[in-house]
Write an enzyme that holds these catalytic residues in place. Structure first.
Site, PDB file in Angstrom:
ATOM      1  N   GLU A  94       8.483   6.630  -0.596  1.00 31.36           N
ATOM      2  CA  GLU A  94       8.263   5.810   0.607  1.00 31.36           C
ATOM      3  C   GLU A  94       9.574   5.452   1.305  1.00 31.36           C
ATOM      4  OE1 GLU A  94       5.567   5.664   1.879  1.00 31.36           O
ATOM      5  OE2 GLU A  94       3.949   5.447   0.418  1.00 31.36           O
ATOM      6  N   HIS A 108       7.511  -3.329  -1.672  1.00 31.52           N
ATOM      7  CA  HIS A 108       6.221  -2.657  -1.439  1.00 31.52           C
ATOM      8  C   HIS A 108       5.504  -2.563  -2.785  1.00 31.52           C
ATOM      9  CE1 HIS A 108       3.173   0.276  -0.766  1.00 31.52           C
ATOM     10  NE2 HIS A 108       3.809   1.228  -1.396  1.00 31.52           N
ATOM     11  N   HIS A 141       1.518  -2.057  -5.064  1.00 28.56           N
ATOM     12  CA  HIS A 141       0.106  -1.685  -5.132  1.00 28.56           C
ATOM     13  C   HIS A 141      -0.629  -2.774  -5.917  1.00 28.56           C
ATOM     14  CE1 HIS A 141       1.118   2.915  -4.754  1.00 28.56           C
ATOM     15  NE2 HIS A 141       1.592   2.200  -3.756  1.00 28.56           N
ATOM     16  N   TYR A 175      -3.315 -22.434   4.256  1.00 26.27           N
ATOM     17  CA  TYR A 175      -2.205 -22.598   5.205  1.00 26.27           C
ATOM     18  C   TYR A 175      -0.935 -21.858   4.802  1.00 26.27           C
ATOM     19  CZ  TYR A 175      -0.347 -26.243   2.080  1.00 26.27           C
ATOM     20  OH  TYR A 175       0.155 -26.927   1.003  1.00 26.27           O
ATOM     21  N   HIS A 184      -4.085   1.474   0.115  1.00 24.28           N
ATOM     22  CA  HIS A 184      -2.791   1.766  -0.486  1.00 24.28           C
ATOM     23  C   HIS A 184      -2.146   0.550  -1.160  1.00 24.28           C
ATOM     24  CE1 HIS A 184       1.354   3.920   0.211  1.00 24.28           C
ATOM     25  NE2 HIS A 184       1.370   3.139  -0.862  1.00 24.28           N
ATOM     26  N   TYR A 190      10.035 -30.433   7.266  1.00 25.94           N
ATOM     27  CA  TYR A 190      10.524 -30.574   5.896  1.00 25.94           C
ATOM     28  C   TYR A 190      11.348 -29.337   5.560  1.00 25.94           C
ATOM     29  CZ  TYR A 190       7.307 -34.422   5.542  1.00 25.94           C
ATOM     30  OH  TYR A 190       6.656 -35.592   5.749  1.00 25.94           O
TER      31      TYR A 190
HETATM   32 ZN    ZN Z   1       2.887   2.881  -2.255  1.00 24.41          ZN
END
Ligand code: ZN
Length: 215
Positions: A73, A92, A94, A113, A155, A208
């Site tokens: 990637e 990244h 999975h 939130y 993915h 804050y």
């Molecule tokens: Zn991946």
């Protein structure tokens, strides 16, 4: 400097694995350098990684000979770093719940939130493209749209940060949001916080400042 970055990169990748965010050898981590970026190598077990395994990739995508093969990637990392000068590091994964929601090809709504930590009112989902493709990198840049996290359809997910530690903390937070969404969806349709409430949350976080600094 580069050695310190290599060390931080490997430490972050091992933490990502230890947190259960990257099953097997999935997932990858990058950090910006003065000439391009360092990225985790392709297909190496995280518990065996050492700083010298980090792959030095130039901004044009070329790799100095004699190094490990970079993560498949690497284009995803290069294109996001090129599009987002405010970003220094990318995680990244999975991870289970983000990947589960990504198969539905829908965003994670603002059911808590803490979603504002990702810099948007929901966690978007990038359109599907084959892993490792230039199209996937384009789709991710488009989906992020200035935010700091997104899902990748069928993915996984991506989290960005001004440091490796912040990118990893955001990845863990987005996985928590995905888990909360999955659990809530078992019982019904969760209520989603409206944009004006999320604006109040952002103002509160800004007020804050020390809370933000912990991020
Ligand atoms: Zn991946």
């Amino acid at each position: 400097m580069t050695h310190a970055l290599r060390d931080q990169l490997v430490t972050t990748a091992k933490r990502m694995s230890a947190l259960g965010l990257a099953p097997g050898t999935s997932g990858n981590v990058s950090v910006r350098t003065s000439t391009g970026f360092l990225v985790t190598p392709s297909g190496m077990p995280y518990d065996e990684l050492v700083p010298a395994d980090a792959v030095d990739v130039k901004a044009d995508g070329t790799v100095r000979p004699g190094q490990n093969a970079p993560s498949t990637e690497w284009q995803l990392h290069r294109d996001i770093l090129a599009a987002r000068p405010d970003v220094q590091a990318i995680v990244h994964t999975h991870s289970l719940f983000c990947t589960t929601i990504s198969t539905l090809r829908r965003p994670i709504p603002a059911l808590h939130y803490m979603v504002v930590l990702a810099g948007s009112d929901e966690i978007p989902c990038a359109e599907y493209a084959t892993f490792g493709s230039a199209q996937l990198a384009l789709n991710a840049v488009s989906a992020l749209h200035g935010g700091d996290a997104c899902l990748l359809a069928n993915h996984g997910m991506i989290a960005l940060g001004t440091t490796l530690a912040k990118a990893l903390r955001l990845a863990a937070e987005v996985e928590t949001l995905a888990a909360q969404y999955w659990h809530a969806a078992q019982l019904g349709t969760p209520h989603v916080l409206p944009a004006d409430e999320l604006a109040r949350v952002r103002a509160r976080f800004a007020e804050y400042g020390q809370r933000r600094r912990r991020w």
